[in-house]
Motif scaffolding. Structure first.
Motif, PDB file in Angstrom:
ATOM      1  N   ARG A 171      -6.905   5.739   1.708  1.00  0.00           N
ATOM      2  CA  ARG A 171      -5.476   5.361   1.707  1.00  0.00           C
ATOM      3  C   ARG A 171      -5.254   4.164   0.791  1.00  0.00           C
ATOM      4  O   ARG A 171      -4.142   3.891   0.364  1.00  0.00           O
ATOM      5  N   GLY A 172      -6.334   3.438   0.558  1.00  0.00           N
ATOM      6  CA  GLY A 172      -6.209   2.237  -0.269  1.00  0.00           C
ATOM      7  C   GLY A 172      -7.286   2.208  -1.333  1.00  0.00           C
ATOM      8  O   GLY A 172      -8.331   2.859  -1.201  1.00  0.00           O
ATOM      9  N   CYS A 197      -8.264   6.201   6.956  1.00  0.00           N
ATOM     10  CA  CYS A 197      -8.788   5.846   5.624  1.00  0.00           C
ATOM     11  C   CYS A 197     -10.314   5.892   5.628  1.00  0.00           C
ATOM     12  O   CYS A 197     -10.961   5.059   6.282  1.00  0.00           O
ATOM     13  N   CYS A 246      -8.664  -3.794   9.367  1.00  0.00           N
ATOM     14  CA  CYS A 246      -7.543  -2.932   8.964  1.00  0.00           C
ATOM     15  C   CYS A 246      -7.473  -1.783   9.967  1.00  0.00           C
ATOM     16  O   CYS A 246      -8.465  -1.092  10.192  1.00  0.00           O
ATOM     17  N   LEU A 259      -6.463   1.069   9.752  1.00  0.00           N
ATOM     18  CA  LEU A 259      -6.717   2.405   9.203  1.00  0.00           C
ATOM     19  C   LEU A 259      -8.199   2.652   8.886  1.00  0.00           C
ATOM     20  O   LEU A 259      -8.600   3.777   8.616  1.00  0.00           O
ATOM     21  N   PHE A 260      -9.010   1.592   8.917  1.00  0.00           N
ATOM     22  CA  PHE A 260     -10.419   1.690   8.496  1.00  0.00           C
ATOM     23  C   PHE A 260     -11.164   2.738   9.321  1.00  0.00           C
ATOM     24  O   PHE A 260     -11.233   2.660  10.554  1.00  0.00           O
ATOM     25  N   CYS A 283      -1.807  -0.131   4.751  1.00  0.00           N
ATOM     26  CA  CYS A 283      -3.008  -0.546   4.009  1.00  0.00           C
ATOM     27  C   CYS A 283      -3.038  -2.075   3.864  1.00  0.00           C
ATOM     28  O   CYS A 283      -2.048  -2.683   3.474  1.00  0.00           O
ATOM     29  N   LEU A 284      -4.181  -2.662   4.175  1.00  0.00           N
ATOM     30  CA  LEU A 284      -4.309  -4.120   4.088  1.00  0.00           C
ATOM     31  C   LEU A 284      -5.249  -4.547   2.962  1.00  0.00           C
ATOM     32  O   LEU A 284      -5.919  -5.578   3.040  1.00  0.00           O
ATOM     33  N   CYS A 285      -5.312  -3.722   1.920  1.00  0.00           N
ATOM     34  CA  CYS A 285      -6.202  -4.033   0.786  1.00  0.00           C
ATOM     35  C   CYS A 285      -5.954  -5.430   0.217  1.00  0.00           C
ATOM     36  O   CYS A 285      -6.884  -6.090  -0.229  1.00  0.00           O
ATOM     37  N   CYS A 317     -14.066  -2.001   1.208  1.00  0.00           N
ATOM     38  CA  CYS A 317     -13.943  -1.056   2.335  1.00  0.00           C
ATOM     39  C   CYS A 317     -14.934   0.092   2.188  1.00  0.00           C
ATOM     40  O   CYS A 317     -15.563   0.513   3.159  1.00  0.00           O
ATOM     41  N   VAL A 356      -7.992  -7.677   2.315  1.00  0.00           N
ATOM     42  CA  VAL A 356      -9.430  -7.435   2.122  1.00  0.00           C
ATOM     43  C   VAL A 356      -9.864  -8.020   0.780  1.00  0.00           C
ATOM     44  O   VAL A 356     -10.919  -8.641   0.666  1.00  0.00           O
TER      45      VAL A 356
END
Ligand code: SF4
Length: 364
Positions: A343-344, A337, A330, A332-333, A315-317, A354, A320
């Motif tokens: 996921r975030g 996720c 990201c 997972l986007f 997760c790159l929250c 997101c 972001v």
């Protein structure tokens, strides 16, 4: 859906939009400039209305940590989960229960038998506690300067003894200051949040032009408000100036809502606080003053949790949330996720970047 007001119609006038976009084109420099907003509703307006497409290539608008659900650190959710699994009824706002904590979420705690309830306001929590005196209730109080006054009012009203508060309110200006210290972010101007500013006013942002030479505009939420703010920022850059201006004069005053500020000051003191993925930001959180200690759930239940984890693997929250990357960057986007299976934290709330991009962005 409500009928738009006369004011809103004025702000949705296509000919005015054309004029202001032309103005932006004229003011845009040949090199890249980056303006940062700090508000989930601004991100919704910008993405839903496709405003980025109207801007010149060199003018970027990025989203800062303006979603109160997204920035809630896992540690404070872990506290609520621990209480929920130990016969305490947790009451909070809707989106919060789906946000991933270190190992689970409040929704999973509920599925495991915990009593977790969703409310629209803190006064709903007070009513529940009054109706069920045999139970222990804890209200997980999240949100920025906008929601803190409602919590403060209920604390001042002396709620029933079986209700206490896990206070997780956060303050926006210190987070804006943090962004200026992120070395490679290079922000050229701030679009300050409208809702928060109705409470705190314009004055607290004075530090940005004065100490950081950072143009700052308080802006409203109509698409035209945001476009006006962009054009005002570009004008300041062109003139080589850094000023604090208020585009949202129809709702925000210089001093803000003084009564709400006084109520908050009576109940809370300002402390350092963790923001999900961003670490501890000095003077960015509220805690109950000692005289309200009986309402402090952390003290009442001696809440102690272990090590927490803000971000699930991949997760790159954290990137972001400071506008360093856009959600599609990201991996997972919209793969692992998505809004139904986040996921975030940024994919949970309707104010999360997101989630907004997942629902409204045109992604090329
Ligand atoms: Fe986090 Fe999901 Fe956004 Fe990736 S797409 S940053 S995992 S919320």
């Amino acid at each position: 859906m409500s009928t738009p007001s006369k004011e809103q119609f004025r702000f949705r006038d296509p000919s005015l939009t054309k004029r202001i976009v032309a103005q932006i084109q004229k003011l845009a420099p040949p090199h890249e400039v980056k303006f940062c907003h700090v508000c989930g509703t601004h991100e919704w307006t910008i993405t839903h209305h496709g405003l980025r497409i109207l801007l010149p290539e060199t003018v970027k608008v990025i989203a800062g940590p303006g979603c109160p659900v997204c920035i809630l650190p896992a540690a404070e959710l872990d506290e609520a989960i621990m209480l929920a699994l130990n016969d305490v009824t947790i009451v909070t706002y809707g989106d919060v229960i789906r946000v991933p904590a270190s190992e689970s979420s409040l929704q999973e705690a509920k599925a495991s038998g915990g009593d977790v309830r969703v409310v629209y306001s803190v006064s709903d929590a007070v009513r529940m506690a009054e109706k069920e005196p045999e139970k222990d209730f804890v209200f997980l109080a999240i949100g920025f300067e906008t929601t803190a006054p409602a919590t403060a009012v209920e604390v001042l009203n002396k709620p029933p003894e079986n209700l206490s508060f896990l206070v997780s309110h956060r303050l926006i200006p210190p987070a804006m200051e943090l962004l200026l210290g992120v070395g490679d972010l290079h922000i050229d101007g701030f679009i300050a949040p409208g809702h928060v500013s109705t409470i705190i006013g314009v004055e607290p942002y004075q530090i940005f032009p004065e100490a950081y030479h950072m143009p700052t505009i308080v802006a409203g939420f109509e698409p035209m408000d945001v476009l006006f703010a962009v054009s005002m920022l570009l004008k300041q850059l062109k003139d080589g100036e850094a000023r604090l201006e208020n585009e949202y004069k129809r709702s925000v005053t210089w001093v803000g809502n003084v009564k709400a500020q006084q109520i908050v000051e009576k109940v809370f003191r300002v402390v350092g606080g963790r923001w999900r993925g961003l670490g501890r930001i000095p003077s960015s959180a509220l805690a109950l003053k000692p005289e309200f200690a009986p309402y402090d759930a952390r003290a009442k239940y001696n809440v102690k949790i272990g090590k927490s984890r803000d971000l699930l693997p991949g997760c790159l929250c954290h990137l972001v949330m400071i506008g360093k990357i856009n959600p599609p960057e990201c991996p997972l986007f919209m793969k692992d996720c998505k809004p139904p299976s986040p996921r975030g934290a940024c994919m949970v709330s309707i104010e999360g970047t997101c989630r907004i991009w997942a629902k409204h962005a045109v992604i090329h």
